[in-house]
Design a protein around this motif. Structure first.
Motif, mmCIF file in Angstrom:
data_model
loop_
_atom_site.group_PDB
_atom_site.id
_atom_site.type_symbol
_atom_site.label_atom_id
_atom_site.label_comp_id
_atom_site.label_asym_id
_atom_site.label_seq_id
_atom_site.Cartn_x
_atom_site.Cartn_y
_atom_site.Cartn_z
ATOM 1 N N ASP A 170 53.352 48.588 4.072
ATOM 2 C CA ASP A 170 54.132 48.213 5.256
ATOM 3 C C ASP A 170 53.213 47.504 6.246
ATOM 4 O OD1 ASP A 170 56.171 47.922 7.041
ATOM 5 O OD2 ASP A 170 56.071 49.975 7.804
ATOM 6 N N SER A 171 52.655 46.380 5.789
ATOM 7 C CA SER A 171 51.693 45.644 6.622
ATOM 8 C C SER A 171 51.938 44.154 6.475
ATOM 9 C CB SER A 171 50.251 45.969 6.207
ATOM 10 O OG SER A 171 49.979 45.483 4.908
ATOM 11 N N ARG A 172 51.568 43.414 7.490
ATOM 12 C CA ARG A 172 51.712 41.967 7.433
ATOM 13 C C ARG A 172 50.806 41.381 6.349
ATOM 14 N NH1 ARG A 172 49.408 39.163 12.813
ATOM 15 N NH2 ARG A 172 49.825 37.360 11.483
ATOM 16 N N GLU A 173 49.645 42.017 6.117
ATOM 17 C CA GLU A 173 48.707 41.509 5.115
ATOM 18 C C GLU A 173 49.286 41.621 3.707
ATOM 19 O OE1 GLU A 173 46.351 42.769 8.720
ATOM 20 O OE2 GLU A 173 47.954 43.681 7.513
ATOM 21 N N TYR A 174 49.935 42.758 3.430
ATOM 22 C CA TYR A 174 50.548 42.955 2.111
ATOM 23 C C TYR A 174 51.677 41.948 1.896
ATOM 24 C CZ TYR A 174 52.938 45.435 -1.710
ATOM 25 O OH TYR A 174 53.541 45.784 -2.897
ATOM 26 N N ARG A 175 52.548 41.817 2.890
ATOM 27 C CA ARG A 175 53.659 40.873 2.774
ATOM 28 C C ARG A 175 53.150 39.436 2.668
ATOM 29 N NH1 ARG A 175 55.942 44.927 6.147
ATOM 30 N NH2 ARG A 175 55.102 43.959 8.042
ATOM 31 N N ALA A 176 52.066 39.138 3.373
ATOM 32 C CA ALA A 176 51.508 37.784 3.314
ATOM 33 C C ALA A 176 51.009 37.442 1.912
ATOM 34 C CB ALA A 176 50.365 37.644 4.317
ATOM 35 N N LYS A 177 50.450 38.419 1.214
ATOM 36 C CA LYS A 177 49.973 38.157 -0.146
ATOM 37 C C LYS A 177 51.135 37.914 -1.104
ATOM 38 C CE LYS A 177 45.543 37.912 -0.095
ATOM 39 N NZ LYS A 177 44.876 36.669 -0.569
ATOM 40 N N ALA A 178 52.252 38.602 -0.890
ATOM 41 C CA ALA A 178 53.439 38.319 -1.703
ATOM 42 C C ALA A 178 53.952 36.906 -1.435
ATOM 43 C CB ALA A 178 54.529 39.356 -1.423
ATOM 44 N N LEU A 179 53.954 36.514 -0.166
ATOM 45 C CA LEU A 179 54.350 35.146 0.197
ATOM 46 C C LEU A 179 53.409 34.124 -0.431
ATOM 47 C CD1 LEU A 179 55.169 35.711 3.964
ATOM 48 C CD2 LEU A 179 56.785 34.816 2.269
ATOM 49 N N GLU A 180 52.114 34.424 -0.431
ATOM 50 C CA GLU A 180 51.137 33.512 -1.027
ATOM 51 C C GLU A 180 51.381 33.339 -2.518
ATOM 52 O OE1 GLU A 180 46.414 33.515 -2.137
ATOM 53 O OE2 GLU A 180 46.999 34.502 -0.279
ATOM 54 N N ALA A 181 51.626 34.455 -3.215
ATOM 55 C CA ALA A 181 51.907 34.369 -4.647
ATOM 56 C C ALA A 181 53.148 33.531 -4.909
ATOM 57 C CB ALA A 181 52.065 35.775 -5.233
ATOM 58 N N ASP A 182 54.180 33.715 -4.084
ATOM 59 C CA ASP A 182 55.401 32.936 -4.239
ATOM 60 C C ASP A 182 55.132 31.450 -4.031
ATOM 61 O OD1 ASP A 182 58.441 32.996 -4.463
ATOM 62 O OD2 ASP A 182 58.202 31.997 -2.516
ATOM 63 N N SER A 183 54.288 31.112 -3.070
ATOM 64 C CA SER A 183 53.949 29.715 -2.819
ATOM 65 C C SER A 183 53.213 29.095 -4.002
ATOM 66 C CB SER A 183 53.101 29.614 -1.552
ATOM 67 O OG SER A 183 52.739 28.278 -1.281
ATOM 68 N N ILE A 184 52.299 29.853 -4.597
ATOM 69 C CA ILE A 184 51.587 29.363 -5.782
ATOM 70 C C ILE A 184 52.569 29.147 -6.926
ATOM 71 C CG2 ILE A 184 49.847 29.932 -7.523
ATOM 72 C CD1 ILE A 184 48.395 31.537 -5.300
ATOM 73 N N LEU A 185 53.475 30.095 -7.117
ATOM 74 C CA LEU A 185 54.468 29.961 -8.176
ATOM 75 C C LEU A 185 55.384 28.768 -7.934
ATOM 76 C CD1 LEU A 185 55.317 33.730 -8.695
ATOM 77 C CD2 LEU A 185 54.165 32.226 -10.327
ATOM 78 N N ALA A 186 55.704 28.511 -6.661
ATOM 79 C CA ALA A 186 56.559 27.362 -6.344
ATOM 80 C C ALA A 186 55.891 26.049 -6.740
ATOM 81 C CB ALA A 186 56.887 27.358 -4.849
#
Length: 272
Positions: A170-186
């Motif tokens: 439940d942290s911005r850092e954890y959510r940011a890494k999920a967003l980063e992975a999604d961006s790489i996949l995109a």
């Protein structure tokens, strides 16, 4: 026969995948991907669950019961089965994967990059720092794909898990890494889709708010499975899938016989 790319986003909770990974969920909404709910095996720890995802056997059978069990697997993995049928296998992954299927213990110099057609993982790039950037890991994987044209490619980044341990789920850092992975996949998925790969995106385990996993709670066990490919009817499937069903699904996609002990499971929406 399909060529399969299997992506294991280490430590990704199912709910975080659904709320943060906009591009992957866009593919589901636009009927270009399928979404499944998966419950991980116990214990919800990384090394035991790599063995689950790649051999389709639980800890009580395969003996990989904890992260500190350092030895080669004594089970036939997807890599072994593919090699026996003359298929080409590659992996860009954390070094524990090398220790399970190629060599143990891991030598940081000799085993960092491996190319041996007689090994279960014939071509591999393995990292040994949890903070190794996901951007570098996906680049490693794409180099392997372009160089070796594998039938089965495992991609296993650690960034989400590392952020979860450092800051909790439940942290911005954890959510940011999920967003980063999604961006790489995109960036990568459209090209892979155009080339006709079947692509699976899942996780080994989730993460609790304290920054741990290994227990029985849904935060630690509930993970996503996104699948892209012509063998699947696009949609959202609400049935909870046992994690033991993932390895035999990959075997079916690769037209491989199931190894002894693998679960025979009828995935909804599969056209094989």
């Amino acid at each position: 026969m399909n060529k399969v790319i299997m992506i294991v986003l280490d430590g990704l909770r199912r709910d975080t995948a659904r709320t943060q990974m906009g591009y992957v969920n866009h593919l589901v909404e636009s009927s270009k991907a399928s979404y499944y709910k998966v419950q991980s095996e116990l214990p919800s720890l990384s090394r035991p669950l790599y063995e689950v995802l790649l051999t389709g056997t639980p800890s009580s059978v395969n003996g990989i019961t904890a992260n500190h069990i350092v030895r080669l697997s004594d089970r036939k993995s997807i890599f072994h089965l593919a090699g026996e049928k003359g298929l080409k296998t590659t992996a860009a992954a954390y070094y524990w994967v090398s220790e399970l299927y190629n060599r143990a213990p891991f030598d940081r110099i000799a085993d960092r990059e491996q190319h041996d057609g007689n090994m279960p993982i014939q071509h591999g790039k393995f990292y040994f720092e949890d903070s190794y950037p996901d951007s570098h890991l996906f680049a490693d994987a794409e180099v392997l794909r372009r160089q070796w044209d594998p039938d089965f490619l495992l991609i296993h980044p650690m960034g989400i898990d590392d952020a979860g341990h450092r800051f909790g789920s439940d942290s911005r850092e954890y959510r940011a890494k999920a967003l980063e992975a999604d961006s790489i996949l995109a960036t990568l998925l459209p090209g892979w889709m155009q080339l006709g790969y079947t692509i699976l995106i899942t996780s080994d385990h989730g993460m609790n708010r304290d920054g741990y996993h290994g227990g029985t709670g849904p935060d630690e066990r509930d993970v996503p499975l996104y699948v892209i490919g012509t063998s699947f009817e696009p949609g959202i499937y609400e049935e909870t899938i046992p994690q033991l069903a993932v390895a035999p699904l990959v075997c079916n996609l690769l037209s491989l016989p199931l190894a002894e002990g693998m679960l025979r499971y009828a995935f909804p929406g599969v056209r094989l």
